[in-house]
Design a protein around this motif. Structure first.
Motif, PDB file in Angstrom:
ATOM      1  N   ARG A  84      57.264  37.748  30.603  1.00 25.26           N
ATOM      2  CA  ARG A  84      55.876  38.217  30.692  1.00 25.26           C
ATOM      3  C   ARG A  84      55.584  38.922  32.029  1.00 25.26           C
ATOM      4  NH1 ARG A  84      52.470  40.648  31.203  1.00 25.26           N
ATOM      5  NH2 ARG A  84      50.279  40.532  30.625  1.00 25.26           N
ATOM      6  N   PRO A  85      55.844  38.290  33.183  1.00 21.90           N
ATOM      7  CA  PRO A  85      55.556  39.013  34.427  1.00 21.90           C
ATOM      8  C   PRO A  85      56.593  40.085  34.784  1.00 21.90           C
ATOM      9  CG  PRO A  85      56.384  36.817  34.928  1.00 21.90           C
ATOM     10  CD  PRO A  85      56.230  36.892  33.436  1.00 21.90           C
ATOM     11  N   VAL A  86      57.847  39.887  34.372  1.00 24.34           N
ATOM     12  CA  VAL A  86      58.899  40.814  34.826  1.00 24.34           C
ATOM     13  C   VAL A  86      59.026  42.017  33.888  1.00 24.34           C
ATOM     14  CG1 VAL A  86      61.369  41.056  35.337  1.00 24.34           C
ATOM     15  CG2 VAL A  86      60.152  38.984  36.016  1.00 24.34           C
ATOM     16  N   TRP A  87      59.061  41.778  32.601  1.00 22.09           N
ATOM     17  CA  TRP A  87      59.207  42.879  31.645  1.00 22.09           C
ATOM     18  C   TRP A  87      57.860  43.432  31.194  1.00 22.09           C
ATOM     19  CZ3 TRP A  87      63.174  40.493  27.672  1.00 22.09           C
ATOM     20  CH2 TRP A  87      64.434  40.433  28.271  1.00 22.09           C
ATOM     21  N   ASN A  88      56.815  42.608  31.347  1.00 20.32           N
ATOM     22  CA  ASN A  88      55.488  42.947  30.832  1.00 20.32           C
ATOM     23  C   ASN A  88      55.360  42.676  29.338  1.00 20.32           C
ATOM     24  OD1 ASN A  88      52.844  43.845  31.408  1.00 20.32           O
ATOM     25  ND2 ASN A  88      53.270  45.826  30.444  1.00 20.32           N
ATOM     26  N   THR A  89      56.170  41.737  28.851  1.00 24.63           N
ATOM     27  CA  THR A  89      56.055  41.345  27.439  1.00 24.63           C
ATOM     28  C   THR A  89      56.608  39.931  27.259  1.00 24.63           C
ATOM     29  OG1 THR A  89      56.666  41.914  25.171  1.00 24.63           O
ATOM     30  CG2 THR A  89      58.258  42.467  26.840  1.00 24.63           C
ATOM     31  N   TRP A  90      55.919  39.148  26.401  1.00 18.73           N
ATOM     32  CA  TRP A  90      56.415  37.792  26.100  1.00 18.73           C
ATOM     33  C   TRP A  90      57.643  37.858  25.223  1.00 18.73           C
ATOM     34  CZ3 TRP A  90      54.315  33.666  28.450  1.00 18.73           C
ATOM     35  CH2 TRP A  90      52.994  33.727  28.897  1.00 18.73           C
ATOM     36  N   TRP A  91      57.653  38.836  24.326  1.00 19.76           N
ATOM     37  CA  TRP A  91      58.688  38.859  23.275  1.00 19.76           C
ATOM     38  C   TRP A  91      58.884  40.294  22.834  1.00 19.76           C
ATOM     39  CZ3 TRP A  91      61.788  35.032  21.685  1.00 19.76           C
ATOM     40  CH2 TRP A  91      62.523  35.222  20.520  1.00 19.76           C
ATOM     41  N   GLU A  92      60.074  40.673  22.499  1.00 17.07           N
ATOM     42  CA  GLU A  92      60.339  42.039  22.061  1.00 17.07           C
ATOM     43  C   GLU A  92      61.154  41.991  20.769  1.00 17.07           C
ATOM     44  OE1 GLU A  92      59.381  45.850  22.626  1.00 17.07           O
ATOM     45  OE2 GLU A  92      58.918  44.339  24.145  1.00 17.07           O
ATOM     46  N   TRP A  93      60.444  42.169  19.642  1.00 13.27           N
ATOM     47  CA  TRP A  93      61.165  42.196  18.364  1.00 13.27           C
ATOM     48  C   TRP A  93      62.109  43.390  18.357  1.00 13.27           C
ATOM     49  CZ3 TRP A  93      61.294  38.195  15.341  1.00 13.27           C
ATOM     50  CH2 TRP A  93      60.214  37.301  15.313  1.00 13.27           C
ATOM     51  N   GLY A  94      63.326  43.179  17.928  1.00 13.80           N
ATOM     52  CA  GLY A  94      64.281  44.283  17.881  1.00 13.80           C
ATOM     53  C   GLY A  94      65.173  44.354  19.105  1.00 13.80           C
ATOM     54  N   ASP A  95      64.820  43.615  20.167  1.00 17.30           N
ATOM     55  CA  ASP A  95      65.691  43.591  21.348  1.00 17.30           C
ATOM     56  C   ASP A  95      66.956  42.819  20.974  1.00 17.30           C
ATOM     57  OD1 ASP A  95      65.326  43.502  24.752  1.00 17.30           O
ATOM     58  OD2 ASP A  95      66.887  42.308  23.812  1.00 17.30           O
ATOM     59  N   VAL A  96      68.080  43.465  21.122  1.00 18.12           N
ATOM     60  CA  VAL A  96      69.315  42.914  20.554  1.00 18.12           C
ATOM     61  C   VAL A  96      69.715  41.592  21.231  1.00 18.12           C
ATOM     62  CG1 VAL A  96      70.910  44.256  21.981  1.00 18.12           C
ATOM     63  CG2 VAL A  96      71.588  43.580  19.696  1.00 18.12           C
ATOM     64  N   ARG A  97      69.480  41.437  22.533  1.00 19.30           N
ATOM     65  CA  ARG A  97      69.836  40.181  23.206  1.00 19.30           C
ATOM     66  C   ARG A  97      68.927  39.039  22.744  1.00 19.30           C
ATOM     67  NH1 ARG A  97      72.086  37.840  28.023  1.00 19.30           N
ATOM     68  NH2 ARG A  97      73.865  39.196  27.733  1.00 19.30           N
ATOM     69  N   ILE A  98      67.634  39.316  22.683  1.00 19.93           N
ATOM     70  CA  ILE A  98      66.685  38.276  22.266  1.00 19.93           C
ATOM     71  C   ILE A  98      66.926  37.892  20.808  1.00 19.93           C
ATOM     72  CG2 ILE A  98      64.244  37.728  21.921  1.00 19.93           C
ATOM     73  CD1 ILE A  98      63.551  39.657  24.155  1.00 19.93           C
ATOM     74  N   MET A  99      67.106  38.900  19.965  1.00 21.43           N
ATOM     75  CA  MET A  99      67.256  38.635  18.542  1.00 21.43           C
ATOM     76  C   MET A  99      68.556  37.891  18.232  1.00 21.43           C
ATOM     77  SD  MET A  99      64.669  39.555  16.821  1.00 21.43           S
ATOM     78  CE  MET A  99      63.718  38.993  18.175  1.00 21.43           C
ATOM     79  N   SER A 100      69.649  38.280  18.895  1.00 23.96           N
ATOM     80  CA  SER A 100      70.918  37.596  18.605  1.00 23.96           C
ATOM     81  C   SER A 100      70.865  36.145  19.093  1.00 23.96           C
ATOM     82  CB  SER A 100      72.109  38.351  19.211  1.00 23.96           C
ATOM     83  OG  SER A 100      71.886  38.618  20.576  1.00 23.96           O
ATOM     84  N   THR A 101      70.094  35.889  20.160  1.00 33.71           N
ATOM     85  CA  THR A 101      69.932  34.497  20.623  1.00 33.71           C
ATOM     86  C   THR A 101      69.063  33.722  19.633  1.00 33.71           C
ATOM     87  OG1 THR A 101      70.033  35.338  22.887  1.00 33.71           O
ATOM     88  CG2 THR A 101      69.315  33.073  22.622  1.00 33.71           C
ATOM     89  N   LEU A 102      68.015  34.376  19.130  1.00 30.34           N
ATOM     90  CA  LEU A 102      67.157  33.720  18.135  1.00 30.34           C
ATOM     91  C   LEU A 102      67.957  33.398  16.870  1.00 30.34           C
ATOM     92  CD1 LEU A 102      64.317  32.810  17.196  1.00 30.34           C
ATOM     93  CD2 LEU A 102      63.929  35.134  16.397  1.00 30.34           C
ATOM     94  N   ILE A 103      68.825  34.319  16.476  1.00 36.79           N
ATOM     95  CA  ILE A 103      69.653  34.080  15.281  1.00 36.79           C
ATOM     96  C   ILE A 103      70.565  32.871  15.500  1.00 36.79           C
ATOM     97  CG2 ILE A 103      71.598  35.027  13.938  1.00 36.79           C
ATOM     98  CD1 ILE A 103      70.159  37.774  14.167  1.00 36.79           C
ATOM     99  N   LEU A 104      71.146  32.775  16.705  1.00 34.44           N
ATOM    100  CA  LEU A 104      71.997  31.616  17.021  1.00 34.44           C
ATOM    101  C   LEU A 104      71.203  30.322  16.874  1.00 34.44           C
ATOM    102  CD1 LEU A 104      74.877  30.847  18.186  1.00 34.44           C
ATOM    103  CD2 LEU A 104      73.751  30.671  20.397  1.00 34.44           C
ATOM    104  N   PHE A 105      69.980  30.337  17.411  1.00 38.81           N
ATOM    105  CA  PHE A 105      69.117  29.157  17.338  1.00 38.81           C
ATOM    106  C   PHE A 105      68.822  28.800  15.876  1.00 38.81           C
ATOM    107  CE2 PHE A 105      64.646  27.576  17.206  1.00 38.81           C
ATOM    108  CZ  PHE A 105      64.877  26.331  17.769  1.00 38.81           C
TER     109      PHE A 105
END
Lengths: 167, 261
Positions: free
Chosen positions: B122-143
């Motif tokens: 949130r403070p560094v990127w200016n977003t809590w979550w980014e749908w489609g971001d490959v790093r975030i999404m692949s981690t979510l898929i693992l979870f």
């Protein structure tokens, strides 16, 4: 032969395991949705500034994402009654002028790469003469979404800023 | 998996070793918090041309938790995969319990990775979550895959029946880890996530020490949690076996009475 199968309540057995199975199915659906959003969300793909400039005609009228390094000399002004910031984005020796509507990111700063979302507009941005190193090519990118792509350098005194060749 | 329980004398999940490990983990974690939130400097740099401050400021402190958490998440799921392969070859309770325990701990730390990453973003990127971001999404898929693994384990009446399909799911799910790890290199224009700091040696002094200390303490905490969860899994199995034995004994007595009539 002795039949030793423990007697169990079949109805209870079915119900007691229904919830985990349901959870499993819902999770499979969740994974499918996530995969669909990841693979299908072409809007996240961002063009470097040089590529966005090269594909300007192709991208015209289409919203796209662009990544670049803001140059020093950020101008705050009002355009059509809306507060905007005007600055120049660069990648290597290619520059593009930007008019951004809305609040910039908290860590928005010259030298720190940003990913912007918007469209190409065929005219110069306002207050062009106030920019230190404008592209001045008769175009600008009008954006309304900004996120920061932070670097991976944590050496406080040796960290280097992204820089561009002066145009 | 046989009904012979070799650790039947296990009465609870505690032992002298686990108490030492637990105490070390908690003390170490307290020291880590002091280092991360009080002793290390915030990330502040000065622009060479404008002289303005920039950087991550205090948000950088979250990385002393986020990076160690993803490290132990990887490790816990890799242990789960190795134990699952071990189970498929040996079919013993030990391998299955280890796989189950490490999957549970890994799922917990993976959830914390997503939460700390979001708070940092949130403070560094200016977003809590980014749908489609490959790093975030692949981690979510693992979870989600390991949540599915845990659901699968509960979907069968008998834990023994769940072990084999769960082992197969774990071996498939773990393939996501190299994808997550390399995503910032392979799809650089599809992720906001920065590249690896440690592999490029872009960290030093107390910052580096705190990060490495965080990884060490997270390893201790992970080992402690897996140890206890493993023993719980073992006790659950003992209880299940005792329940089966009691049911058989009950049925024998009923049949015996019926035969006597």
């Amino acid at each position: 032969m002795e039949e030793l199968t423990p007697r169990q309540d079949r109805i209870h057995k079915k119900n007691s395991k229904l919830l985990p199975k349901l959870a499993g199915v819902l999770l499979l659906i969740a994974v499918a949705i996530v995969l669909f959003k990841t693979l299908g969300n072409a809007s996240l793909f961002f063009y470097p500034v040089d590529e966005a400039v090269e594909k300007r005609v192709e991208l015209q009228d289409r919203r796209f994402r662009v990544i670049g390094v803001p140059q020093p000399g950020i101008v705050e002004t009002v355009l059509g009654g809306v507060q905007v910031i005007v600055f120049t984005l660069c990648e290597g020796d290619v520059f593009a002028d930007v008019v951004h509507e809305g609040d910039p990111a908290e860590l928005f700063n010259p030298g720190v790469p940003v990913v912007l979302q918007g469209v190409w507009i065929e005219n110069d941005p306002p207050d062009l003469e106030k920019l230190l190193n404008p592209a001045k090519d008769g175009w600008h990118i009008k954006t309304d979404s900004m996120v920061v792509k932070h670097d991976n350098d944590y050496r406080s005194d040796r960290a280097e800023l992204e820089s561009c060749d002066s145009g | 998996m046989t009904g012979n329980v070799q650790m039947a004398d296990l009465k609870n999940t505690s032992s002298k070793g686990s108490k030492i490990l637990g105490t070390s983990s908690l003390v170490g974690f307290a020291v880590l918090l002091v280092l991360a939130f009080f002793l290390t400097d915030p990330d502040i740099r000065f622009h060479p041309e404008t002289g303005e401050e920039f950087g991550q400021f205090d948000a950088v402190r979250l990385l002393y938790l986020h990076v160690p958490l993803i490290s132990v998440t990887y490790l816990a799921f890799i242990i789960c995969a190795i134990a699952s392969a071990g189970y498929l070859f040996r079919r013993t309770l030990w391998w299955d319990s280890l796989a189950h325990s490490s999957a549970e701990v890994g799922t917990l730390t993976c959830a914390l990775v997503l939460v700390t990453g979001s708070i940092w973003g949130r403070p560094v990127w200016n977003t809590w979550w980014e749908w489609g971001d490959v790093r975030i999404m692949s981690t979510l898929i693992l979870f989600l895959l390991f949540l599915g693994y845990l659901a699968l384990r509960r979907a069968f009446e008998s834990p023994q029946r769940a072990a084999r399909p769960a082992a197969v799911v774990a071996l498939i799910a773990v393939l996501d880890i190299p994808l997550i790890n390399r995503s910032v290199e392979w799809w650089g224009n599809r992720t906001l996530h920065q590249k690896s700091t440690l592999s490029e040696f872009k960290i030093e002094d107390l910052t580096l020490f705190t990060l490495m200390f965080g990884i060490l303490i997270s390893l201790l905490v992970m080992t402690w949690l897996i140890l206890h969860r493993f023993r719980i899994a073992w006790l659950e199995h003992v209880e299940f076996e005792q329940g089966v034995q009691a049911a058989i004994e009950e049925r024998r007595q009923i049949d015996s009475k019926e035969n006597q009539r």
